[in-house]
Design a protein around this motif. Sequence first.
Motif, mmCIF file in Angstrom:
data_model
loop_
_atom_site.group_PDB
_atom_site.id
_atom_site.type_symbol
_atom_site.label_atom_id
_atom_site.label_comp_id
_atom_site.label_asym_id
_atom_site.label_seq_id
_atom_site.Cartn_x
_atom_site.Cartn_y
_atom_site.Cartn_z
ATOM 1 N N UNK A 109 67.661 58.329 55.798
ATOM 2 C CA UNK A 109 68.339 58.794 54.580
ATOM 3 C C UNK A 109 69.571 59.593 54.985
ATOM 4 N N UNK A 110 70.720 59.258 54.401
ATOM 5 C CA UNK A 110 71.962 59.956 54.730
ATOM 6 C C UNK A 110 72.451 60.745 53.529
ATOM 7 N N UNK A 111 73.026 61.886 53.810
ATOM 8 C CA UNK A 111 73.608 62.728 52.759
ATOM 9 C C UNK A 111 74.931 62.101 52.321
ATOM 10 N N UNK A 112 75.020 61.587 51.089
ATOM 11 C CA UNK A 112 76.254 60.910 50.663
ATOM 12 C C UNK A 112 77.452 61.841 50.536
ATOM 13 N N UNK A 113 77.203 63.159 50.525
ATOM 14 C CA UNK A 113 78.317 64.113 50.419
ATOM 15 C C UNK A 113 78.907 64.468 51.787
ATOM 16 N N UNK A 114 78.293 63.992 52.858
ATOM 17 C CA UNK A 114 78.773 64.313 54.202
ATOM 18 C C UNK A 114 80.155 63.725 54.439
ATOM 19 N N UNK A 115 81.037 64.538 54.994
ATOM 20 C CA UNK A 115 82.373 64.101 55.382
ATOM 21 C C UNK A 115 82.615 64.495 56.833
ATOM 22 N N UNK A 116 82.986 63.551 57.687
ATOM 23 C CA UNK A 116 83.229 63.874 59.100
ATOM 24 C C UNK A 116 84.553 64.605 59.286
ATOM 25 N N UNK A 117 84.747 65.149 60.484
ATOM 26 C CA UNK A 117 85.989 65.852 60.815
ATOM 27 C C UNK A 117 87.161 64.877 60.776
ATOM 28 N N UNK A 160 71.611 63.330 58.333
ATOM 29 C CA UNK A 160 70.579 62.302 58.132
ATOM 30 C C UNK A 160 69.177 62.897 58.253
ATOM 31 N N UNK A 161 68.218 62.179 57.655
ATOM 32 C CA UNK A 161 66.798 62.460 57.846
ATOM 33 C C UNK A 161 66.114 61.140 58.203
#
Length: 209
Positions: free
Chosen positions: A168-176, A29-30
């Motif tokens: 703003x969140x990175x839509x490509x982020x995937x959690x563990x 995020x930013x």
Amino acid sequence: MKELELKYGCNPNQKPSRIYMNDDRELPIKVLSGRPGYINFLDAFNGWQLVSELKKATGLPAATSFKHVSPAGAAVGLPLTETLAKIYWVNDMDWKNFSPLACAYARARGADRMSSFGDFIALSDVCDADTAKLIKREVSDGVIAPGYTDEALEILRAKKKGGYNVIQIDPSYRPAEIERKQVFGVTFEQGRNELNIDEELLSNFVTKN
């Protein structure tokens, strides 16, 4: 940025407070405006999961209104009717020309306006000016989205005299795959809920009726 200091935790006496990554990755995020707190981020991340899954399942822009880690309303971007515009308190705006994302938030906020008072908003798509104008007039703590148009960001940054929380969140982020949290010093661990919500999920009818 791998760590972000927060103003305080759930209550003002709970310090220090921060969010950070354990796996050496950058935070996804930013913060573009304001200073989000502990509960703000709980609402933001839970809300983002909801709208991104709604968008994936339906193909439509989605929005949710979160309050204290519970969804007060969630909706997809279907057009409004005159009756719905009145119900959702947007009939004094140019609701016939709302973008699909603005329609989604009008519906989500209007589902339970009392519970949504002071909400945290999550949007599945880039926030446009229509949606920002709708957010501007509501009592709200902040918003999370994968991006913002220049006009939308200008509108939102002016809210609360510059103190409105815009993330703003990175839509490509995937959690563990494994998620953990602590309660009373005890660590809980489970596999992340990755259930795919699609037509196949609804194909097993348990009764002919």
